[in-house]
Design a protein around this motif. Structure first.
Motif, PDB file in Angstrom:
ATOM      1  N   TYR A 129      25.692 -53.252-125.787  1.00  0.00           N
ATOM      2  CA  TYR A 129      25.261 -52.402-126.625  1.00  0.00           C
ATOM      3  C   TYR A 129      25.146 -52.982-128.044  1.00  0.00           C
ATOM      4  CZ  TYR A 129      25.628 -48.544-123.394  1.00  0.00           C
ATOM      5  OH  TYR A 129      25.474 -47.908-121.980  1.00  0.00           O
ATOM      6  N   ILE A 130      24.059 -52.815-128.714  1.00  0.00           N
ATOM      7  CA  ILE A 130      24.073 -53.598-129.945  1.00  0.00           C
ATOM      8  C   ILE A 130      23.985 -52.442-131.262  1.00  0.00           C
ATOM      9  CG2 ILE A 130      22.486 -55.240-131.368  1.00  0.00           C
ATOM     10  CD1 ILE A 130      21.400 -56.240-128.882  1.00  0.00           C
ATOM     11  N   ASP A 131      24.763 -52.732-132.316  1.00  0.00           N
ATOM     12  CA  ASP A 131      24.535 -52.165-133.550  1.00  0.00           C
ATOM     13  C   ASP A 131      23.489 -52.709-134.245  1.00  0.00           C
ATOM     14  OD1 ASP A 131      24.792 -50.814-136.018  1.00  0.00           O
ATOM     15  OD2 ASP A 131      27.165 -51.251-136.150  1.00  0.00           O
ATOM     16  N   TYR A 132      22.549 -52.029-134.243  1.00  0.00           N
ATOM     17  CA  TYR A 132      21.290 -52.439-134.737  1.00  0.00           C
ATOM     18  C   TYR A 132      21.169 -52.704-136.413  1.00  0.00           C
ATOM     19  CZ  TYR A 132      15.917 -52.616-135.776  1.00  0.00           C
ATOM     20  OH  TYR A 132      14.832 -53.244-136.180  1.00  0.00           O
ATOM     21  N   ALA A 133      21.857 -51.728-137.073  1.00  0.00           N
ATOM     22  CA  ALA A 133      21.837 -51.831-138.448  1.00  0.00           C
ATOM     23  C   ALA A 133      22.930 -52.924-138.885  1.00  0.00           C
ATOM     24  CB  ALA A 133      22.624 -50.648-139.016  1.00  0.00           C
ATOM     25  N   HIS A 134      24.013 -53.260-138.056  1.00  0.00           N
ATOM     26  CA  HIS A 134      24.970 -54.524-138.409  1.00  0.00           C
ATOM     27  C   HIS A 134      24.192 -55.837-137.917  1.00  0.00           C
ATOM     28  CE1 HIS A 134      28.454 -56.841-138.872  1.00  0.00           C
ATOM     29  NE2 HIS A 134      28.475 -56.986-137.546  1.00  0.00           N
ATOM     30  N   ARG A 135      23.666 -55.768-136.905  1.00  0.00           N
ATOM     31  CA  ARG A 135      22.775 -56.914-136.812  1.00  0.00           C
ATOM     32  C   ARG A 135      21.718 -57.269-137.707  1.00  0.00           C
ATOM     33  NH1 ARG A 135      21.302 -59.970-132.098  1.00  0.00           N
ATOM     34  NH2 ARG A 135      22.824 -59.589-130.183  1.00  0.00           N
ATOM     35  N   ASP A 157      28.603 -58.483-129.937  1.00  0.00           N
ATOM     36  CA  ASP A 157      28.277 -56.975-130.111  1.00  0.00           C
ATOM     37  C   ASP A 157      29.229 -55.915-129.515  1.00  0.00           C
ATOM     38  OD1 ASP A 157      25.601 -57.255-131.139  1.00  0.00           O
ATOM     39  OD2 ASP A 157      25.179 -58.222-129.312  1.00  0.00           O
ATOM     40  N   ILE A 158      29.011 -54.703-129.839  1.00  0.00           N
ATOM     41  CA  ILE A 158      30.024 -53.476-129.777  1.00  0.00           C
ATOM     42  C   ILE A 158      30.308 -53.302-128.154  1.00  0.00           C
ATOM     43  CG2 ILE A 158      29.690 -52.295-131.961  1.00  0.00           C
ATOM     44  CD1 ILE A 158      27.675 -50.420-130.421  1.00  0.00           C
ATOM     45  N   SER A 159      29.415 -54.008-127.262  1.00  0.00           N
ATOM     46  CA  SER A 159      29.762 -54.160-125.936  1.00  0.00           C
ATOM     47  C   SER A 159      28.947 -55.003-125.452  1.00  0.00           C
ATOM     48  CB  SER A 159      29.594 -52.651-125.374  1.00  0.00           C
ATOM     49  OG  SER A 159      29.729 -52.847-123.949  1.00  0.00           O
ATOM     50  N   PHE A 160      29.468 -55.996-124.446  1.00  0.00           N
ATOM     51  CA  PHE A 160      28.841 -56.724-123.401  1.00  0.00           C
ATOM     52  C   PHE A 160      29.325 -56.960-122.322  1.00  0.00           C
ATOM     53  CE2 PHE A 160      28.687 -61.301-122.228  1.00  0.00           C
ATOM     54  CZ  PHE A 160      27.434 -61.584-122.516  1.00  0.00           C
ATOM     55  N   TYR A 161      28.386 -57.066-121.461  1.00  0.00           N
ATOM     56  CA  TYR A 161      29.063 -57.428-120.026  1.00  0.00           C
ATOM     57  C   TYR A 161      28.164 -58.394-119.259  1.00  0.00           C
ATOM     58  CZ  TYR A 161      30.923 -56.100-115.375  1.00  0.00           C
ATOM     59  OH  TYR A 161      31.256 -56.419-113.993  1.00  0.00           O
ATOM     60  N   ASN A 162      28.628 -59.519-118.686  1.00  0.00           N
ATOM     61  CA  ASN A 162      27.976 -60.368-117.955  1.00  0.00           C
ATOM     62  C   ASN A 162      28.519 -60.060-116.482  1.00  0.00           C
ATOM     63  OD1 ASN A 162      27.662 -62.852-116.316  1.00  0.00           O
ATOM     64  ND2 ASN A 162      27.318 -63.926-118.237  1.00  0.00           N
ATOM     65  N   CYS A 170      34.368 -55.692-125.621  1.00  0.00           N
ATOM     66  CA  CYS A 170      33.978 -54.757-126.592  1.00  0.00           C
ATOM     67  C   CYS A 170      34.768 -54.886-128.098  1.00  0.00           C
ATOM     68  CB  CYS A 170      34.692 -53.442-126.147  1.00  0.00           C
ATOM     69  SG  CYS A 170      33.859 -52.565-124.718  1.00  0.00           S
ATOM     70  N   ASN A 171      33.827 -54.599-128.801  1.00  0.00           N
ATOM     71  CA  ASN A 171      34.134 -54.927-130.403  1.00  0.00           C
ATOM     72  C   ASN A 171      33.451 -53.892-131.353  1.00  0.00           C
ATOM     73  OD1 ASN A 171      34.822 -58.016-129.988  1.00  0.00           O
ATOM     74  ND2 ASN A 171      32.592 -57.822-129.571  1.00  0.00           N
ATOM     75  N   SER A 172      34.634 -53.323-132.009  1.00  0.00           N
ATOM     76  CA  SER A 172      34.097 -52.124-133.094  1.00  0.00           C
ATOM     77  C   SER A 172      33.384 -53.024-134.290  1.00  0.00           C
ATOM     78  CB  SER A 172      35.460 -51.495-133.616  1.00  0.00           C
ATOM     79  OG  SER A 172      36.040 -50.792-132.825  1.00  0.00           O
ATOM     80  N   SER A 173      32.387 -52.290-134.905  1.00  0.00           N
ATOM     81  CA  SER A 173      31.600 -52.771-135.782  1.00  0.00           C
ATOM     82  C   SER A 173      31.840 -52.373-136.988  1.00  0.00           C
ATOM     83  CB  SER A 173      30.148 -52.793-135.438  1.00  0.00           C
ATOM     84  OG  SER A 173      29.741 -51.417-135.441  1.00  0.00           O
ATOM     85  N   PRO A 174      31.363 -52.663-138.139  1.00  0.00           N
ATOM     86  CA  PRO A 174      31.361 -51.626-139.444  1.00  0.00           C
ATOM     87  C   PRO A 174      31.095 -50.362-139.428  1.00  0.00           C
ATOM     88  CG  PRO A 174      30.480 -53.934-140.092  1.00  0.00           C
ATOM     89  CD  PRO A 174      30.510 -53.962-138.622  1.00  0.00           C
ATOM     90  N   ASN A 175      30.157 -50.174-138.304  1.00  0.00           N
ATOM     91  CA  ASN A 175      29.388 -48.630-138.150  1.00  0.00           C
ATOM     92  C   ASN A 175      30.036 -47.993-136.995  1.00  0.00           C
ATOM     93  OD1 ASN A 175      27.776 -49.271-140.469  1.00  0.00           O
ATOM     94  ND2 ASN A 175      26.426 -50.390-138.913  1.00  0.00           N
ATOM     95  N   GLU A 184      35.508 -41.217-118.495  1.00  0.00           N
ATOM     96  CA  GLU A 184      34.565 -40.656-118.172  1.00  0.00           C
ATOM     97  C   GLU A 184      33.321 -41.871-118.693  1.00  0.00           C
ATOM     98  OE1 GLU A 184      33.572 -36.807-119.540  1.00  0.00           O
ATOM     99  OE2 GLU A 184      35.210 -35.940-118.377  1.00  0.00           O
ATOM    100  N   GLY A 185      33.713 -43.072-119.245  1.00  0.00           N
ATOM    101  CA  GLY A 185      32.896 -44.158-119.621  1.00  0.00           C
ATOM    102  C   GLY A 185      33.072 -44.336-121.032  1.00  0.00           C
ATOM    103  N   LEU A 186      32.290 -45.331-121.716  1.00  0.00           N
ATOM    104  CA  LEU A 186      32.217 -45.773-122.778  1.00  0.00           C
ATOM    105  C   LEU A 186      31.670 -44.994-123.956  1.00  0.00           C
ATOM    106  CD1 LEU A 186      32.921 -48.639-124.262  1.00  0.00           C
ATOM    107  CD2 LEU A 186      30.555 -49.118-123.812  1.00  0.00           C
ATOM    108  N   LEU A 187      32.534 -44.817-125.034  1.00  0.00           N
ATOM    109  CA  LEU A 187      32.009 -43.969-126.200  1.00  0.00           C
ATOM    110  C   LEU A 187      31.957 -44.974-127.469  1.00  0.00           C
ATOM    111  CD1 LEU A 187      34.401 -40.656-125.472  1.00  0.00           C
ATOM    112  CD2 LEU A 187      31.806 -40.974-124.921  1.00  0.00           C
TER     113      LEU A 187
END
Length: 233
Positions: A129-135, A157-162, A170-175, A184-187
């Motif tokens: 999952y990519i934070d578009y505004a941050h990128r 990015d805020i979430s990455f899986y290989n 997982c990484n928090s971003s400025p947004n 129940e899953g990623l939020l």
């Protein structure tokens, strides 16, 4: 002459002459100068409406419209300069979807999270999952909109899986704040209004959020989550 016609006539005058004095001079005839023998006086008479070969235009109207046109011109130039997608010949749905969201993500009116699943240069299946505004703020999207490179999730990015290497990051971003311990899953929590974005395809994405699958030939799967901020005051 109605208001619309009057504004159009004023625009024509404003774009034709650099200064109000240039406009006044265009209204002065050689006969005026012959009898008045004073260019400044001739200008004053045109400004007051006593002389002139065309429509009377007040100085304040001319200068206000001149300033408005210049502001609009500079704003358009700034937008074209800022928007990396401007003027690009975009063929794929995914790139067109990014282009339509670029301006609002840059301005903060909209916050988009991009989910991508595909294979990296080593043939490994990755998703994230990519934070578009941050990128947009941290890298030049020219290479993506021109097709020189593909936008792919990264470990930053805020979430990455290989999937092949079984690496999850997982990484928090400025947004967004990542909530990874939800059973129940990623939020993702949007920091401006603290609303929760649920990326589970079987669940509702949350308040003021939408989930839009993007048909694309560039990736195995692409989904864009759009969140409209309702910032608390």
């Amino acid at each position: 002459m109605d208001q619309e016609e009057g504004l159009k006539a004023l625009d024509n005058i404003v774009t034709q002459f650099n200064t109000y004095e240039d406009f006044l001079d265009s209204q002065i005839t050689t006969v005026d100068l012959y009898y008045l023998e004073d260019e400044t006086l001739a200008r004053q008479l045109v400004e007051l409406g006593y002389r002139g070969t065309g429509e009377r235009v007040k100085r304040e109207d001319f200068e206000a419209r001149k300033a408005a046109i210049e502001i609009a011109r500079l704003a358009e130039r700034a937008q074209q300069k800022t928007l990396t997608s401007a003027g690009k010949d975009l063929q794929d749905n995914f790139l067109m979807a990014l282009a339509t969201r670029e301006e609002d993500n840059r301005s903060g009116k909209l916050s988009s999270v991009i989910f991508i699943r595909d294979r990296n240069s080593h043939g490994q299946e990755i998703s994230g999952y990519i934070d578009y505004a941050h990128r947009l703020k941290t890298e030049d999207f020219e290479v993506y909109f021109t097709g020189k490179k593909r936008l792919l999730p990264r470990p930053t990015d805020i979430s990455f899986y290989n999937w092949d290497a079984d690496i999850a990051v997982c990484n928090s971003s400025p947004n967004y704040q990542v909530i990874a311990d939800n059973p129940e899953g990623l939020l993702f929590r949007y920091k401006r209004d603290r609303k929760i974005l649920n990326v589970d395809p079987k669940a509702q994405p949350g308040d003021n959020s939408t989930r839009i699958p993007i048909p694309t030939e560039l990736y195995i799967q692409a989904v864009i989550f759009d969140h409209i901020s309702r910032r608390k005051t």
